[in-house]
Write an enzyme that holds these catalytic residues in place. Sequence first.
Site, PDB file in Angstrom:
ATOM      1  N   HIS A  49       0.839  -1.189   0.000  1.00 42.52           N
ATOM      2  CA  HIS A  49       0.000   0.000   0.000  1.00 42.52           C
ATOM      3  C   HIS A  49       0.880   1.248   0.000  1.00 42.52           C
ATOM      4  CE1 HIS A  49       0.481  -0.707   4.466  1.00 42.52           C
ATOM      5  NE2 HIS A  49       0.847   0.559   4.371  1.00 42.52           N
TER       6      HIS A  49
HETATM    7  P1  TYD Z   1      -1.721  -4.250   7.982  1.00 40.17           P
HETATM    8  O1  TYD Z   1      -2.235  -2.938   7.472  1.00 40.17           O
HETATM    9  O2  TYD Z   1      -2.112  -5.468   7.224  1.00 40.17           O
HETATM   10  O3  TYD Z   1      -0.127  -4.185   8.076  1.00 40.17           O
HETATM   11  P2  TYD Z   1       0.934  -4.124   6.869  1.00 40.17           P
HETATM   12  O4  TYD Z   1       0.314  -3.314   5.782  1.00 40.17           O
HETATM   13  O5  TYD Z   1       2.130  -3.478   7.480  1.00 40.17           O
HETATM   14  O6  TYD Z   1       1.234  -5.505   6.436  1.00 40.17           O
HETATM   15  O7  TYD Z   1      -2.155  -4.388   9.495  1.00 40.17           O
HETATM   16  C1  TYD Z   1      -2.330  -5.630  10.143  1.00 40.17           C
HETATM   17  C2  TYD Z   1      -3.404  -5.492  11.222  1.00 40.17           C
HETATM   18  O8  TYD Z   1      -3.008  -4.581  12.227  1.00 40.17           O
HETATM   19  C3  TYD Z   1      -4.718  -4.997  10.683  1.00 40.17           C
HETATM   20  O9  TYD Z   1      -5.735  -5.716  11.355  1.00 40.17           O
HETATM   21  C4  TYD Z   1      -4.768  -3.551  11.090  1.00 40.17           C
HETATM   22  C5  TYD Z   1      -3.959  -3.529  12.361  1.00 40.17           C
HETATM   23  N1  TYD Z   1      -3.231  -2.262  12.582  1.00 40.17           N
HETATM   24  C6  TYD Z   1      -3.624  -1.441  13.610  1.00 40.17           C
HETATM   25  O10 TYD Z   1      -4.583  -1.736  14.360  1.00 40.17           O
HETATM   26  N2  TYD Z   1      -2.941  -0.288  13.829  1.00 40.17           N
HETATM   27  C7  TYD Z   1      -1.892   0.070  13.041  1.00 40.17           C
HETATM   28  O11 TYD Z   1      -1.298   1.142  13.290  1.00 40.17           O
HETATM   29  C8  TYD Z   1      -1.499  -0.789  11.958  1.00 40.17           C
HETATM   30  C9  TYD Z   1      -0.341  -0.426  11.060  1.00 40.17           C
HETATM   31  C10 TYD Z   1      -2.204  -1.941  11.768  1.00 40.17           C
END
Ligand code: TYD
Length: 144
Positions: A49
């Site tokens: 993303h």
């Molecule tokens: P995700 O966006 O999939 O992480 P990445 O893009 O780094 O692989 O996030 C994984 C999970 O964590 C999702 O359920 C959202 C949660 N999350 C939060 O609650 N707070 C945050 O600041 C972040 C980055 C993720």
Amino acid sequence: MQVIKYMFQPHGDERGQLISLEEFKDIPFRIKRVYYMYDTKDGVIRGHHAHKSLEQILVCIHGTCKIKLDNGIETKVVLLEKPYEGLYIASNIWREMYDFSPDAVLLVFASEFDDESDYIRDYEEFLRYNYDLSGEELKIVNGG
Ligand code: TYD
């Protein structure tokens, strides 16, 4: 694309190392959120993303991982392998994190609270968004 790495100052003595990071001094923005990834499974690619306005600094405080940055025109791969180096990721950069060593802990300092409306999760939308911002012609590069 310019890759911006911060080299943090370790305060070392015979006991070991300590790094202290302060907003606006070592980290170039107000730190509104900190999160970290660990126990990342083999072969996993995270991220996929971009953010419209969020800025981040990534520090692999233990182990190693790779970060692929893509500004819509070119891609760069950055290896994070030292606890004293921080990778700055500006807004409007598509990022993927991968090749995590089993012991990797990737710490992230973020300039904003988590806000779904700031995410661009579709790559074509990311290219269109950047194109709209820059007004420049886009060349899509594969690989990197
Ligand atoms: P995700 O966006 O999939 O992480 P990445 O893009 O780094 O692989 O996030 C994984 C999970 O964590 C999702 O359920 C959202 C949660 N999350 C939060 O609650 N707070 C945050 O600041 C972040 C980055 C993720």
